[in-house]
Scaffold this motif. Sequence first.
Motif, PDB file in Angstrom:
ATOM      1  N   GLY A  11       0.825  -1.208   0.000  1.00 31.68           N
ATOM      2  CA  GLY A  11       0.000   0.000   0.000  1.00 31.68           C
ATOM      3  C   GLY A  11       0.853   1.248   0.000  1.00 31.68           C
ATOM      4  N   SER A  12       0.481   2.220  -0.847  1.00 28.45           N
ATOM      5  CA  SER A  12       1.301   3.429  -0.995  1.00 28.45           C
ATOM      6  C   SER A  12       0.547   4.704  -0.636  1.00 28.45           C
ATOM      7  CB  SER A  12       1.823   3.521  -2.432  1.00 28.45           C
ATOM      8  OG  SER A  12       0.715   3.636  -3.321  1.00 28.45           O
ATOM      9  N   GLY A  13      -0.389   4.603   0.336  1.00 28.39           N
ATOM     10  CA  GLY A  13      -0.996   5.803   0.899  1.00 28.39           C
ATOM     11  C   GLY A  13      -0.139   6.294   2.060  1.00 28.39           C
ATOM     12  N   ASN A  41      -6.588   6.688  -1.219  1.00 33.80           N
ATOM     13  CA  ASN A  41      -7.506   7.565  -0.481  1.00 33.80           C
ATOM     14  C   ASN A  41      -6.746   8.792   0.017  1.00 33.80           C
ATOM     15  OD1 ASN A  41      -9.897   6.228  -0.767  1.00 33.80           O
ATOM     16  ND2 ASN A  41      -9.838   5.213   1.212  1.00 33.80           N
ATOM     17  N   THR A  42      -5.513   8.564   0.435  1.00 33.05           N
ATOM     18  CA  THR A  42      -4.699   9.665   0.956  1.00 33.05           C
ATOM     19  C   THR A  42      -4.671  10.833  -0.032  1.00 33.05           C
ATOM     20  OG1 THR A  42      -3.312   8.139   2.203  1.00 33.05           O
ATOM     21  CG2 THR A  42      -2.356  10.302   1.681  1.00 33.05           C
ATOM     22  N   ASN A  43      -4.440  10.507  -1.292  1.00 35.13           N
ATOM     23  CA  ASN A  43      -4.315  11.538  -2.320  1.00 35.13           C
ATOM     24  C   ASN A  43      -5.584  12.378  -2.436  1.00 35.13           C
ATOM     25  OD1 ASN A  43      -2.589  12.617  -4.329  1.00 35.13           O
ATOM     26  ND2 ASN A  43      -3.891  11.703  -5.896  1.00 35.13           N
ATOM     27  N   GLN A  46      -9.154  15.881   1.677  1.00 31.94           N
ATOM     28  CA  GLN A  46      -9.320  17.317   1.446  1.00 31.94           C
ATOM     29  C   GLN A  46      -9.097  18.128   2.720  1.00 31.94           C
ATOM     30  OE1 GLN A  46     -13.256  17.784  -0.123  1.00 31.94           O
ATOM     31  NE2 GLN A  46     -12.762  16.867  -2.100  1.00 31.94           N
ATOM     32  N   GLY A  47      -9.981  17.893   3.696  1.00 33.88           N
ATOM     33  CA  GLY A  47     -10.087  18.780   4.856  1.00 33.88           C
ATOM     34  C   GLY A  47      -8.791  18.963   5.601  1.00 33.88           C
ATOM     35  N   GLY A  48      -8.151  17.870   5.998  1.00 34.71           N
ATOM     36  CA  GLY A  48      -6.886  18.020   6.692  1.00 34.71           C
ATOM     37  C   GLY A  48      -6.603  16.933   7.686  1.00 34.71           C
ATOM     38  N   ILE A  49      -5.674  17.224   8.576  1.00 35.19           N
ATOM     39  CA  ILE A  49      -5.214  16.267   9.578  1.00 35.19           C
ATOM     40  C   ILE A  49      -5.318  16.937  10.948  1.00 35.19           C
ATOM     41  CG2 ILE A  49      -2.785  16.908   9.103  1.00 35.19           C
ATOM     42  CD1 ILE A  49      -2.033  13.973   9.772  1.00 35.19           C
ATOM     43  N   ALA A 206     -10.986  -3.236  -0.392  1.00 33.70           N
ATOM     44  CA  ALA A 206     -10.902  -4.046   0.832  1.00 33.70           C
ATOM     45  C   ALA A 206      -9.974  -5.248   0.686  1.00 33.70           C
ATOM     46  CB  ALA A 206     -12.298  -4.525   1.250  1.00 33.70           C
ATOM     47  N   ASP A 207      -8.973  -5.152  -0.191  1.00 35.29           N
ATOM     48  CA  ASP A 207      -8.084  -6.304  -0.403  1.00 35.29           C
ATOM     49  C   ASP A 207      -7.418  -6.768   0.892  1.00 35.29           C
ATOM     50  OD1 ASP A 207      -8.641  -5.441  -2.962  1.00 35.29           O
ATOM     51  OD2 ASP A 207      -6.646  -5.949  -3.729  1.00 35.29           O
ATOM     52  N   GLY A 208      -6.910  -5.810   1.662  1.00 38.80           N
ATOM     53  CA  GLY A 208      -6.171  -6.174   2.870  1.00 38.80           C
ATOM     54  C   GLY A 208      -7.047  -6.959   3.827  1.00 38.80           C
ATOM     55  N   GLY A 358      -3.264   2.129   9.185  1.00 38.79           N
ATOM     56  CA  GLY A 358      -4.081   2.995   8.336  1.00 38.79           C
ATOM     57  C   GLY A 358      -5.513   2.478   8.294  1.00 38.79           C
ATOM     58  N   GLU A 359      -6.194   2.816   7.209  1.00 39.10           N
ATOM     59  CA  GLU A 359      -7.621   2.507   7.138  1.00 39.10           C
ATOM     60  C   GLU A 359      -7.898   0.998   7.116  1.00 39.10           C
ATOM     61  OE1 GLU A 359      -9.684   5.015   4.385  1.00 39.10           O
ATOM     62  OE2 GLU A 359     -11.513   3.826   4.528  1.00 39.10           O
ATOM     63  N   ALA A 360      -6.943   0.201   6.642  1.00 37.48           N
ATOM     64  CA  ALA A 360      -7.155  -1.253   6.590  1.00 37.48           C
ATOM     65  C   ALA A 360      -7.261  -1.869   7.977  1.00 37.48           C
ATOM     66  CB  ALA A 360      -6.007  -1.910   5.821  1.00 37.48           C
ATOM     67  N   ASN A 374      -9.292  12.631  11.624  1.00 38.61           N
ATOM     68  CA  ASN A 374      -8.545  11.734  12.502  1.00 38.61           C
ATOM     69  C   ASN A 374      -7.943  10.554  11.746  1.00 38.61           C
ATOM     70  OD1 ASN A 374      -8.701  12.998  14.938  1.00 38.61           O
ATOM     71  ND2 ASN A 374     -10.192  11.626  15.859  1.00 38.61           N
ATOM     72  N   SER A 375      -8.371  10.308  10.499  1.00 41.07           N
ATOM     73  CA  SER A 375      -7.885   9.091   9.849  1.00 41.07           C
ATOM     74  C   SER A 375      -6.505   9.285   9.234  1.00 41.07           C
ATOM     75  CB  SER A 375      -8.876   8.594   8.802  1.00 41.07           C
ATOM     76  OG  SER A 375      -9.384   9.661   8.080  1.00 41.07           O
ATOM     77  N   LEU A 376      -6.223  10.451   8.692  1.00 38.76           N
ATOM     78  CA  LEU A 376      -4.852  10.693   8.242  1.00 38.76           C
ATOM     79  C   LEU A 376      -3.920  10.600   9.446  1.00 38.76           C
ATOM     80  CD1 LEU A 376      -5.311  13.702   5.758  1.00 38.76           C
ATOM     81  CD2 LEU A 376      -4.614  11.378   5.162  1.00 38.76           C
ATOM     82  N   LEU A 377      -4.386  11.150  10.565  1.00 39.79           N
ATOM     83  CA  LEU A 377      -3.558  11.109  11.770  1.00 39.79           C
ATOM     84  C   LEU A 377      -3.325   9.660  12.198  1.00 39.79           C
ATOM     85  CD1 LEU A 377      -2.195  12.984  13.831  1.00 39.79           C
ATOM     86  CD2 LEU A 377      -4.171  12.605  15.313  1.00 39.79           C
TER      87      LEU A 377
END
Length: 506
Positions: A11-13, A41-43, A46-49, A206-208, A358-360, A374-377
Amino acid sequence: MTERFDFLIIGSGLAGLNAALLAREYGSVCLLSKGAISETNTNRAQGGIAAAMAASDDPQRHAEDTIRAGDGLCDERAVQALTDEGPQAVRRLMQLGVEFDRGADGAPALAREGAHSEPRVLHAGGDRTGLHIQRALERCVRSGQIDLRERHTAVELIVEAGRCAGAVVADADGEPHTITATATLLATGGVGALYAQTTNPPTATADGLGLALRAGAVARDLEFVQFHPTALVGGDGSAFLVSEALRGEGALLLDRSGRRFAAEAHPDAELAPRSVVARAISEAMQRDDAEHVWLDISHRPAEFLRERFPGVYAGCLERGHDLTAGPIPVAPAAHYHMGGIWTDLDGRTSIAGLFAAGEAATIGAHGANRVASNSLLEAAVFSTRAVRAAIAGVDGEPPTPPEPVSPLPVAGGNAAPSWAELRSAMSAGAGIARSADGLSEALERMRAWPASHSGDASLASASTAAQAIAHAASIRTETRGAHLRVDHPGTDPAWRRRLAWQIVRE
Ligand SMILES: Cc1cc2nc3c(=O)[nH]c(=O)nc-3n(C[C@H](O)[C@H](O)[C@H](O)COP(=O)(O)OP(=O)(O)OC[C@H]3O[C@@H](n4cnc5c(N)ncnc54)[C@H](O)[C@@H]3O)c2cc1C
C-alpha cells in the motif's frame, strides 16, 4: 521467482509511505501499490489532519471529542495514543516536506471541523491536504533505498507454521511472484469501492481485509462503514467529496423546499457527527423522494471560497456546479471503514509477522464513528508504531484481541461473478440504512456466488470482505455510530461491545 526483503509494505498511501520511509532506515524494503503510486484515499483527502497543535488545545480535549463521536466503542488507550502522539506525527510530516498552510503569524493555520470542539485541523493547499502529503512522501520514497513496485497486487498472504512470511504478488501482467519478508505490513486502505457510490478510488476494494481474513487473521468492527454525508454524486459511481470543512465555514443543508433540516437531528446541526448528518440527509431525501439535498455556502464571499476551497470549487465547476453562485446537490456516499484487520496498539495482527496500519486496520481509535481528519492522523501515528514494533522483533507469540472472537461463516472461497453484482448486493443490503430483511437478502445473494473466481484476485479478496461486512451488520441489531438499522433505530446499551471475527477452517 522468490525475492526476499526485511519489510514488505503493501500500500502506498500515507500509512504505507510513512512506514516505508521509517523502515528503510533499518533494512531492505519492498513497497507495493495496486495501481499507480498516487491512486490512494490519501491523495483524495481534502479537509486536513487533526492534532492538538494550538497553545489553547491539548491532546486530552482531542481525545474527549474523538471518544464522544465514537458512540461508546472507542478503545480509550488507542485514542490516547492517537491524540498524544498526533503533534509529533504532524511534525514528522513537516520534516518529510509537507507544507501545511500557515496563518498571518507564520504558524500552521488550524480549521475547525465537525465534532471537534477546537480548531485543530491542519490543511495544505487549501483543501488539497492529501495531495500535498502524498506528493511530499512520494518524493522521499523515490529518493532511494525503497524498491517501489507500482501496479503490483498482493493476491495471497504466505503463512507458514502460523507466521506470515510474505505474499504472493501479481505483477502488472498478472504474473504471480513470491515476495518473502521478515515483517509484512498491510496498508491497503479502505472498502469504499465495494459500494456503487463512493468517494474512494477504484483501488479501495478491501483487499487487505479479504487477504487477512483468508489467512486466518482476526478482523473487528466490520459493520461500521462511514458514509460521507456530502458528495456530488456522478452517474459512474464516483462521488466527488465536498469536505465538511465547508460546513465548518458555514455551509447550510437545505431540503427540496429550501428549508434547513440538520438542526432537527442534532443541536450541532450541520456540524454534528457524520453519521447523524448522513442519516438526516438520507431521511430528507426519502421524505422528498429526491436524489439529493442542497448544500449552500454562496452567502460567503466568492473570493474567500475560491481561495479556501480551490479543490472543491474546481471539482464542482468541472461537474457543472458553481458553489459561489448557489446551492449544490449533495448525497451520502461510502467513504471510510472504521472496522478492519484487528491490531494491537503497535499494529500487530493476530498472525505473527503480519502488521496492519491505516484505514485497513482497526485499532479502536474511531469506535463506531470516525471524527473528521482523525484518519490521516491514525495512518501516520500507527504506521510509525507498527514499524517500530516490527524492528523490535517478530518472534514472540502474536497478540489476541480483548473481546471474544466468533467464527465467520464465510468460506473464503466464493467470489462475486462481477464487480457490478458485488456492488449491487452491498449497496442494496449493507448500505447506509440496513434492515434484517435487506441484509439477509444480500447474504443470500452472496451465498449463491460461485466457488471459484473469474481470475480477478482482487474480486476474490473483495468478496470475502463484503460477506464479512454484511454478516457483521446482520448481527448488530441496534443503531450505533455509522451503523444504521432501520429495524432497530435505538442504541442498545447491551450492544456496547465490539464484534471480532475469524474464518475458521475445518
Ligand atoms: C475523498 C476523501 C477525502 C478524505 N478526506 C480526509 C481528510 O480530510 N482527513 C482525514 O483524516 N481523512 C480523510 N479521508 C480518509 C483518509 O484519506 C484515509 O483514511 C487515509 O488516507 C487512508 O490512508 P491509508 O494509507 O491507510 O490508505 P490509502 O491512502 O487508501 O492507500 C491504500 C494503498 O493500498 C494499495 N493497495 C490496496 N490493495 C492492494 C493490494 N492488494 N496490493 C497492493 N497494493 C494494494 C492501494 O493501491 C493504495 O496504494 C478522506 C478520504 C477520501 C476518499
